[in-house]
Each structure stands twice: as structure tokens, then as C-alpha cells.
Enzyme design. Sequence first.
Site, short mmCIF file in Angstrom:
data_model
loop_
_atom_site.label_atom_id
_atom_site.label_comp_id
_atom_site.label_asym_id
_atom_site.label_seq_id
_atom_site.Cartn_x
_atom_site.Cartn_y
_atom_site.Cartn_z
N SER A 65 0.80 -1.23 0.00
CA SER A 65 0.00 0.00 0.00
C SER A 65 0.83 1.28 0.00
O SER A 65 0.30 2.35 -0.29
CB SER A 65 -0.95 0.02 1.20
OG SER A 65 -0.23 0.16 2.42
N LYS A 135 0.90 4.80 6.80
CA LYS A 135 0.34 5.58 5.70
C LYS A 135 0.99 6.97 5.72
O LYS A 135 1.70 7.34 6.65
CB LYS A 135 -1.18 5.74 5.83
CG LYS A 135 -1.98 4.44 5.98
CD LYS A 135 -2.00 3.62 4.71
CE LYS A 135 -2.81 2.34 4.91
NZ LYS A 135 -2.67 1.42 3.75
#
Length: 249
Positions: A65, A135
Amino acid sequence: MEPGPLEHGPLEHGPLERGPGGSAPKPRKRRSFWAELPILVGIALVLALLIKTFLVQAFSIPSESMQNTLQKGDRVLVDKLTPWFGSEPERGEVVVFHDPDRWLKTVPTHEPTAAQTFLGWIGLMPSVEEKDLIKRVIGVGGDTVECTGTGPLKVNGQALDEPYVYEGNTPCTDDEGGRFKVRVPRGYIWVMGDHRQASSDSRYNQSDRYHGMVPVGEVVGRAIVKAWPVTRWDTLPVPDTFDGAGLDR
């Protein structure tokens, strides 16, 4: 005249003890290395635990990701000290945070070995039991973040130039989760993965109790270095994308 205490000269053999029957004194024996080893190991473990708790901790990247900034299997070092002084995450930082509200509910959990558990506990290996994510911070408290169609991504009305987005991806995805306009409350952040088409981030968790936001209190720290493998060693600076004064309101 009796000599004073200093006229005897310095002692050459350290502390002395009397031999049997009052014989001449002999030097006291030092502990062997093996006798001191458990003490040294104990000190090392305490120091490692303190470093993990208050300074730096290693984390392993579990998915794609954050490509290409981070690859699956990379290990990063996370600064845990700065938040102790009241610093909050800033736009552009790559942060590790605890799962806010079952973001990882579909991810299988692997039973760790005893060695993995111990090394993770003292911070020499990433913990396989902790439910943590990594993230990039896109919006902080007070920001308005929005995406329409395939992009660009906008913060406070300003379009972002995002060179870190995975090659071939669009900044936004033209689907239900990818179309949004949100205002980030104080004390929260909005996060997205650099591999936009392979990241289950704030966009796709807007139905949870925080509406896709991550409470600042759940942030473990900022990832500052790619430490492993050594061929990929590098720092993780904030991109120039977020230097523009136009982002602030």
C-alpha cells in the site's frame, strides 16, 4: 617521627584482605567474565526495552500500500520520542498508527514464535501481534481534503503535485470510496497510501466510528528511516509537495 598517612605512598594492588593466620595481605579476586555476563545481558535488555518504549522502534511493512516509497518486507525505524514532547503529525509525514477501528479486520493473524515474541517485546524485531498500519498524512486538524474523479487530490482547495504516488496510479480513484470531501476535526489526521489503487486507507473506512479519520492519540510515531534491507537504506523526508504556504488556512 611516625610517618603520616600520605608518606606510605599509593597502594598498588587495590583492596587487600588478610590471609590465614594474619599472613601478608593478598589482592581480592575479580569476578570472572561468566559471572558478570548475566548482569551485562540484563542491562542490555533493559536499555533495549527503554529505547523501544521511548525512542525508536522497528516496524515491518506488511503490504504494497505504500509502494514505491516502501516495499513489502521493508523495515523502518519509527521515531517515538517526538510525540512525547507534544508534537503532532504533519502533512506529508509517513506515520505508524494503531488500527483505529477494525481497518485490519480481514487481515489474517499469524501465531508468533517465542523468539519473535521476545525480540518484538524488546524492540529488536517488529511485533507480529500489534495491529499497526503505515500511511502518509494528507490532512491534519482543520484541513478540508477532497477528491473528484481521478484527481488531483486537493487540500484546502489547493491541488497537490504528488511525485510519490505509485507509477501508473491516479491520485484519486473514481469509485464510491475515492470520491470524497471531508473536513478533518482537531485531534485527527486523514491518511492515504502512496499506492492509491492498493491502499485501504481513510477513504475506504469512512463508515467507521471516526469516519475514516485517525485519532492523533493512536499514532505511534513517524517513520524516519528505511533500515532494511541495507540496499534500500534511505531517509523518509517530507516531500516538497507540502511546503506550500497555500495549504494553511
